[in-house]
Design a protein around this motif. Sequence first.
Motif, PDB file in Angstrom:
ATOM      1  N   GLU A 128       0.826  -1.203   0.000  1.00 27.64           N
ATOM      2  CA  GLU A 128       0.000   0.000   0.000  1.00 27.64           C
ATOM      3  C   GLU A 128       0.861   1.255   0.000  1.00 27.64           C
ATOM      4  O   GLU A 128       1.944   1.284   0.575  1.00 27.64           O
ATOM      5  CB  GLU A 128      -0.869   0.028   1.253  1.00 27.64           C
ATOM      6  N   ALA A 129       0.364   2.278  -0.655  1.00 24.47           N
ATOM      7  CA  ALA A 129       1.059   3.561  -0.636  1.00 24.47           C
ATOM      8  C   ALA A 129       0.823   4.225   0.717  1.00 24.47           C
ATOM      9  O   ALA A 129      -0.234   4.067   1.324  1.00 24.47           O
ATOM     10  CB  ALA A 129       0.542   4.459  -1.755  1.00 24.47           C
ATOM     11  N   THR A 130       1.807   4.934   1.211  1.00 22.38           N
ATOM     12  CA  THR A 130       1.644   5.621   2.489  1.00 22.38           C
ATOM     13  C   THR A 130       0.683   6.785   2.343  1.00 22.38           C
ATOM     14  O   THR A 130       0.629   7.449   1.310  1.00 22.38           O
ATOM     15  CB  THR A 130       2.998   6.143   3.006  1.00 22.38           C
ATOM     16  N   GLN A 131      -0.075   7.026   3.396  1.00 25.05           N
ATOM     17  CA  GLN A 131      -1.038   8.108   3.388  1.00 25.05           C
ATOM     18  C   GLN A 131      -0.371   9.392   3.848  1.00 25.05           C
ATOM     19  O   GLN A 131       0.566   9.354   4.644  1.00 25.05           O
ATOM     20  CB  GLN A 131      -2.199   7.784   4.314  1.00 25.05           C
ATOM     21  N   PRO A 132      -0.843  10.525   3.364  1.00 28.22           N
ATOM     22  CA  PRO A 132      -0.290  11.778   3.837  1.00 28.22           C
ATOM     23  C   PRO A 132      -0.599  11.995   5.315  1.00 28.22           C
ATOM     24  O   PRO A 132      -1.544  11.443   5.843  1.00 28.22           O
ATOM     25  CB  PRO A 132      -0.961  12.838   2.959  1.00 28.22           C
ATOM     26  N   SER A 133       0.206  12.793   5.953  1.00 26.43           N
ATOM     27  CA  SER A 133       0.053  13.057   7.377  1.00 26.43           C
ATOM     28  C   SER A 133      -1.313  13.676   7.659  1.00 26.43           C
ATOM     29  O   SER A 133      -1.814  14.496   6.914  1.00 26.43           O
ATOM     30  CB  SER A 133       1.151  14.015   7.839  1.00 26.43           C
ATOM     31  N   GLY A 134      -1.898  13.281   8.772  1.00 30.57           N
ATOM     32  CA  GLY A 134      -3.175  13.845   9.179  1.00 30.57           C
ATOM     33  C   GLY A 134      -4.384  13.060   8.714  1.00 30.57           C
ATOM     34  O   GLY A 134      -5.511  13.429   9.028  1.00 30.57           O
ATOM     35  N   THR A 176      -4.925   9.743   9.412  1.00 33.61           N
ATOM     36  CA  THR A 176      -5.267   8.708  10.373  1.00 33.61           C
ATOM     37  C   THR A 176      -6.035   9.345  11.527  1.00 33.61           C
ATOM     38  O   THR A 176      -5.572  10.301  12.131  1.00 33.61           O
ATOM     39  CB  THR A 176      -3.995   8.021  10.903  1.00 33.61           C
ATOM     40  N   LYS A 177      -7.201   8.785  11.829  1.00 34.08           N
ATOM     41  CA  LYS A 177      -8.033   9.353  12.884  1.00 34.08           C
ATOM     42  C   LYS A 177      -7.940   8.581  14.187  1.00 34.08           C
ATOM     43  O   LYS A 177      -8.403   9.043  15.205  1.00 34.08           O
ATOM     44  CB  LYS A 177      -9.482   9.378  12.411  1.00 34.08           C
ATOM     45  N   ARG A 178      -7.358   7.417  14.178  1.00 33.15           N
ATOM     46  CA  ARG A 178      -7.321   6.568  15.360  1.00 33.15           C
ATOM     47  C   ARG A 178      -5.964   6.677  16.044  1.00 33.15           C
ATOM     48  O   ARG A 178      -4.926   6.625  15.412  1.00 33.15           O
ATOM     49  CB  ARG A 178      -7.577   5.128  14.944  1.00 33.15           C
ATOM     50  N   ARG A 179      -5.993   6.842  17.362  1.00 26.17           N
ATOM     51  CA  ARG A 179      -4.766   6.931  18.138  1.00 26.17           C
ATOM     52  C   ARG A 179      -4.848   5.947  19.302  1.00 26.17           C
ATOM     53  O   ARG A 179      -5.908   5.744  19.876  1.00 26.17           O
ATOM     54  CB  ARG A 179      -4.546   8.343  18.650  1.00 26.17           C
ATOM     55  N   VAL A 197      -2.356   5.040  14.512  1.00 24.63           N
ATOM     56  CA  VAL A 197      -2.415   3.723  13.895  1.00 24.63           C
ATOM     57  C   VAL A 197      -3.473   3.757  12.792  1.00 24.63           C
ATOM     58  O   VAL A 197      -4.353   4.617  12.806  1.00 24.63           O
ATOM     59  CB  VAL A 197      -2.741   2.622  14.924  1.00 24.63           C
ATOM     60  N   PRO A 198      -3.397   2.842  11.830  1.00 29.77           N
ATOM     61  CA  PRO A 198      -4.410   2.814  10.774  1.00 29.77           C
ATOM     62  C   PRO A 198      -5.808   2.567  11.345  1.00 29.77           C
ATOM     63  O   PRO A 198      -5.967   1.924  12.380  1.00 29.77           O
ATOM     64  CB  PRO A 198      -3.977   1.651   9.889  1.00 29.77           C
ATOM     65  N   ASP A 199      -6.818   3.082  10.651  1.00 27.73           N
ATOM     66  CA  ASP A 199      -8.192   2.948  11.112  1.00 27.73           C
ATOM     67  C   ASP A 199      -8.684   1.507  11.071  1.00 27.73           C
ATOM     68  O   ASP A 199      -9.455   1.094  11.926  1.00 27.73           O
ATOM     69  CB  ASP A 199      -9.125   3.834  10.278  1.00 27.73           C
ATOM     70  N   ASP A 200      -8.253   0.747  10.071  1.00 37.33           N
ATOM     71  CA  ASP A 200      -8.661  -0.652  10.034  1.00 37.33           C
ATOM     72  C   ASP A 200      -7.844  -1.428  11.059  1.00 37.33           C
ATOM     73  O   ASP A 200      -6.703  -1.122  11.332  1.00 37.33           O
ATOM     74  CB  ASP A 200      -8.500  -1.239   8.636  1.00 37.33           C
ATOM     75  N   GLY A 201      -8.434  -2.441  11.688  1.00 41.92           N
ATOM     76  CA  GLY A 201      -7.822  -3.162  12.806  1.00 41.92           C
ATOM     77  C   GLY A 201      -6.636  -4.010  12.409  1.00 41.92           C
ATOM     78  O   GLY A 201      -6.205  -4.051  11.264  1.00 41.92           O
ATOM     79  N   ARG A 214       1.872  -6.795  20.765  1.00 41.86           N
ATOM     80  CA  ARG A 214       0.435  -7.004  20.943  1.00 41.86           C
ATOM     81  C   ARG A 214      -0.273  -6.522  19.696  1.00 41.86           C
ATOM     82  O   ARG A 214       0.061  -5.477  19.152  1.00 41.86           O
ATOM     83  CB  ARG A 214      -0.057  -6.253  22.167  1.00 41.86           C
ATOM     84  N   THR A 215      -1.293  -7.253  19.263  1.00 43.65           N
ATOM     85  CA  THR A 215      -2.115  -6.836  18.136  1.00 43.65           C
ATOM     86  C   THR A 215      -3.293  -6.044  18.669  1.00 43.65           C
ATOM     87  O   THR A 215      -4.033  -6.517  19.529  1.00 43.65           O
ATOM     88  CB  THR A 215      -2.614  -8.054  17.338  1.00 43.65           C
ATOM     89  N   VAL A 216      -3.443  -4.833  18.167  1.00 47.58           N
ATOM     90  CA  VAL A 216      -4.515  -3.948  18.606  1.00 47.58           C
ATOM     91  C   VAL A 216      -5.560  -3.909  17.504  1.00 47.58           C
ATOM     92  O   VAL A 216      -5.264  -3.528  16.374  1.00 47.58           O
ATOM     93  CB  VAL A 216      -3.974  -2.529  18.892  1.00 47.58           C
TER      94      VAL A 216
END
Length: 101
Positions: free
Chosen positions: A2-8, A10-13, A49-53, A73-75
């Motif tokens: 996958e191509a990296t996403q631009p900063s900002g 990702t909504k999940r922390r 972290v990415p939005d998908d688990g 650990r897998t989150v």
Amino acid sequence: MEATQPSGTTKRRVELRITRPVLTWFARPTVTIDGVGHPAQWGIGTWAVPDDGGTVIGVYLYNRVWRFGTATRTVGTDETEDRVVYRAGWLPFGPGRLSPR
């Protein structure tokens, strides 16, 4: 790959608390997110972290001689896993623990 996403984008922390062991021998923590290492500090921090688990979070300690206290650990997408605590062993060798807070 996958191509990296631009900063900002990702909504999940995930909040990660890294507790300092009694004997550190000048060790510093490193956080890995899906295999990519990031320098960290002792205490509480948040990590994007990415939005998908299925994100694998790992922590290990290192000093100039060796690396120790590795824990992973897998989150998933569950909100109860958005807070994680890392604890290293009492001595500067052996594995650490990542557990939900």
